[in-house]
Design a protein around this motif. Sequence first.
Motif, PDB file in Angstrom:
ATOM      1  N   GLN A 160     -27.254  21.707  44.939  1.00  0.00           N
ATOM      2  CA  GLN A 160     -25.768  22.321  44.013  1.00  0.00           C
ATOM      3  C   GLN A 160     -25.360  21.960  43.281  1.00  0.00           C
ATOM      4  O   GLN A 160     -24.832  20.515  43.981  1.00  0.00           O
ATOM      5  CB  GLN A 160     -25.995  23.533  44.807  1.00  0.00           C
ATOM      6  CG  GLN A 160     -27.387  24.150  45.087  1.00  0.00           C
ATOM      7  CD  GLN A 160     -27.071  25.224  46.137  1.00  0.00           C
ATOM      8  OE1 GLN A 160     -26.046  25.607  47.288  1.00  0.00           O
ATOM      9  NE2 GLN A 160     -27.308  26.374  46.195  1.00  0.00           N
ATOM     10  N   ASN A 161     -24.452  22.409  43.265  1.00  0.00           N
ATOM     11  CA  ASN A 161     -22.692  22.126  42.214  1.00  0.00           C
ATOM     12  C   ASN A 161     -21.867  23.494  42.334  1.00  0.00           C
ATOM     13  O   ASN A 161     -22.003  24.064  42.985  1.00  0.00           O
ATOM     14  CB  ASN A 161     -22.978  21.482  41.037  1.00  0.00           C
ATOM     15  CG  ASN A 161     -23.442  22.333  39.941  1.00  0.00           C
ATOM     16  OD1 ASN A 161     -23.250  23.889  39.759  1.00  0.00           O
ATOM     17  ND2 ASN A 161     -24.433  21.911  39.179  1.00  0.00           N
ATOM     18  N   PRO A 162     -20.521  22.576  42.529  1.00  0.00           N
ATOM     19  CA  PRO A 162     -20.149  24.249  42.275  1.00  0.00           C
ATOM     20  C   PRO A 162     -19.558  25.160  41.414  1.00  0.00           C
ATOM     21  O   PRO A 162     -20.087  26.979  41.668  1.00  0.00           O
ATOM     22  CB  PRO A 162     -18.685  23.905  41.687  1.00  0.00           C
ATOM     23  CG  PRO A 162     -18.554  22.331  42.574  1.00  0.00           C
ATOM     24  CD  PRO A 162     -19.539  22.333  42.396  1.00  0.00           C
ATOM     25  N   ASP A 163     -19.903  25.104  39.671  1.00  0.00           N
ATOM     26  CA  ASP A 163     -20.517  26.583  39.286  1.00  0.00           C
ATOM     27  C   ASP A 163     -22.133  27.097  39.737  1.00  0.00           C
ATOM     28  O   ASP A 163     -22.292  28.300  39.727  1.00  0.00           O
ATOM     29  CB  ASP A 163     -20.634  25.736  37.755  1.00  0.00           C
ATOM     30  CG  ASP A 163     -19.690  24.982  37.538  1.00  0.00           C
ATOM     31  OD1 ASP A 163     -18.580  25.743  36.616  1.00  0.00           O
ATOM     32  OD2 ASP A 163     -19.062  23.542  37.544  1.00  0.00           O
ATOM     33  N   ASP A 164     -23.266  26.116  40.416  1.00  0.00           N
ATOM     34  CA  ASP A 164     -24.567  27.239  40.752  1.00  0.00           C
ATOM     35  C   ASP A 164     -23.650  27.905  42.223  1.00  0.00           C
ATOM     36  O   ASP A 164     -24.341  29.053  42.015  1.00  0.00           O
ATOM     37  CB  ASP A 164     -25.143  26.261  40.324  1.00  0.00           C
ATOM     38  CG  ASP A 164     -26.249  26.538  41.663  1.00  0.00           C
ATOM     39  OD1 ASP A 164     -26.954  27.596  40.948  1.00  0.00           O
ATOM     40  OD2 ASP A 164     -27.404  25.906  42.200  1.00  0.00           O
ATOM     41  N   PHE A 165     -23.404  27.633  43.104  1.00  0.00           N
ATOM     42  CA  PHE A 165     -22.701  27.966  44.322  1.00  0.00           C
ATOM     43  C   PHE A 165     -22.019  29.372  43.688  1.00  0.00           C
ATOM     44  O   PHE A 165     -22.217  30.202  44.668  1.00  0.00           O
ATOM     45  CB  PHE A 165     -22.369  26.969  44.995  1.00  0.00           C
ATOM     46  CG  PHE A 165     -21.878  27.584  46.345  1.00  0.00           C
ATOM     47  CD1 PHE A 165     -23.331  27.500  46.834  1.00  0.00           C
ATOM     48  CD2 PHE A 165     -21.602  26.607  47.058  1.00  0.00           C
ATOM     49  CE1 PHE A 165     -23.111  28.581  48.627  1.00  0.00           C
ATOM     50  CE2 PHE A 165     -21.734  27.537  48.242  1.00  0.00           C
ATOM     51  CZ  PHE A 165     -22.664  27.953  48.867  1.00  0.00           C
ATOM     52  N   ALA A 166     -20.618  29.051  42.921  1.00  0.00           N
ATOM     53  CA  ALA A 166     -20.144  30.009  42.368  1.00  0.00           C
ATOM     54  C   ALA A 166     -20.843  31.134  41.834  1.00  0.00           C
ATOM     55  O   ALA A 166     -20.827  32.369  42.437  1.00  0.00           O
ATOM     56  CB  ALA A 166     -18.870  29.765  41.221  1.00  0.00           C
ATOM     57  N   ALA A 167     -21.847  30.567  41.327  1.00  0.00           N
ATOM     58  CA  ALA A 167     -22.753  31.684  40.092  1.00  0.00           C
ATOM     59  C   ALA A 167     -23.940  32.700  41.454  1.00  0.00           C
ATOM     60  O   ALA A 167     -23.750  34.081  41.574  1.00  0.00           O
ATOM     61  CB  ALA A 167     -23.463  31.094  39.367  1.00  0.00           C
ATOM     62  N   GLY A 168     -24.050  32.477  42.263  1.00  0.00           N
ATOM     63  CA  GLY A 168     -25.496  32.375  43.454  1.00  0.00           C
ATOM     64  C   GLY A 168     -24.245  33.127  44.798  1.00  0.00           C
ATOM     65  O   GLY A 168     -25.175  34.469  44.533  1.00  0.00           O
TER      66      GLY A 168
END
Length: 396
Positions: A160-168
């Motif tokens: 994962q990355n920050p953008d993915d984790f924030a979206a999820g």
Amino acid sequence: MRNKILPGMAEATRLTRAGRLGEALTVIQRVVRGEDSPAPSPTQPGSPPAPLRPVRQIAKPQVVEPPPAASPGARPAPAAGLADGLPGLPEGLRDLVREIGRRVGPLVGEPATPASTEPGQFLDRHFAAAAGQRAYKLYVPRGYRGQAVPLVVMLHGCTQNPDDFAAGTGMNRIAEAETFLVAYPAQTAAANHARCWNWFSTADQRRDRGEAAIIAGIARAVMEEFSIDSRRVYVAGLSAGGAAAANLAAAYPDLFAAVGIHSGLCAGAASDLPSALRAMREGAKGAVPVGDALPTIVFHGDQDSTVHPRNGAAIIAATGATLLRDESGTSPNGRAWRRSILADERGRPRFEHWVIQGSGHAWSGGDAAGSYTDPLGPDASREMWRFFREHPRPRR
């Protein structure tokens, strides 16, 4: 009053469509005061709109996603302020005032700011220190005006990355509603080929060492740049990020007030890759002394085949907590859950263990826009924030 309102609404609407917004606002104000509306004035085709005050520009820092919003400290958009400042305004005229406000905020000398439905800022940041360096993303809600607010540090899982984790996780939406900042440190492929936090490495587990020191440094950097309530700094993570969060809670009890661990492992549950794989497969107790454990909330799916659910129970067992009560229920989307609420040695409820029935290795209640999410489960993000809000660090 009705005899005055209806002609006033018609006249204000006509003036707005003609671009004569200043005159439309004057008509609305007269109607609210109970005064007779002036006789309609003819509008010649192509006539220029009433002169407006010049728009005062606001410098905005660079943002990546979502679109730019007003800088912290900017006043609210006048679209709401105009309507809210005219009590008793009928709904039809109130909508018209909002439309005028959206189109010409400077009519009342307010800065031009976005509509209230737009999100805050998602900023790119970079941290470097003796222990190493990492990029991170930082969410700043619109409600931040320089007042002391909480900070939540969110640690993503492998791949994962920050953008993915924030979206999820949807944590930014909660931060926007509740007004707190969220930092998302980013692991690099150079440090771990799968972008996992190296929770199992002794060089990255302890205070002032490796990744633990870097993440703590990121939290402190945010505290220096923004006004953060030092008693309300929290850390949470998923999978490898959850295990890293457990390490941070053990290493920095003076920095973090509470910890959220989703599908993770105990602090010090492994010391190398072979022991990490064994702990993930079988479950493992922590090797790092917990002492006076921070308030801890744990989420784990009972069908997790990546990190065995025994690890969630081991995290709670390591705290030495005493069971107060068990609860159960079903999420609105159908997942059954069990929650154990536990107390410390003083009898204070400071620990929660959620087991999500039928869920695998995924963030409970997460958004399908991100990876490793289970939208069917109870909302782990909201429950973690609720738990964090209940557990500020005690005053010394």
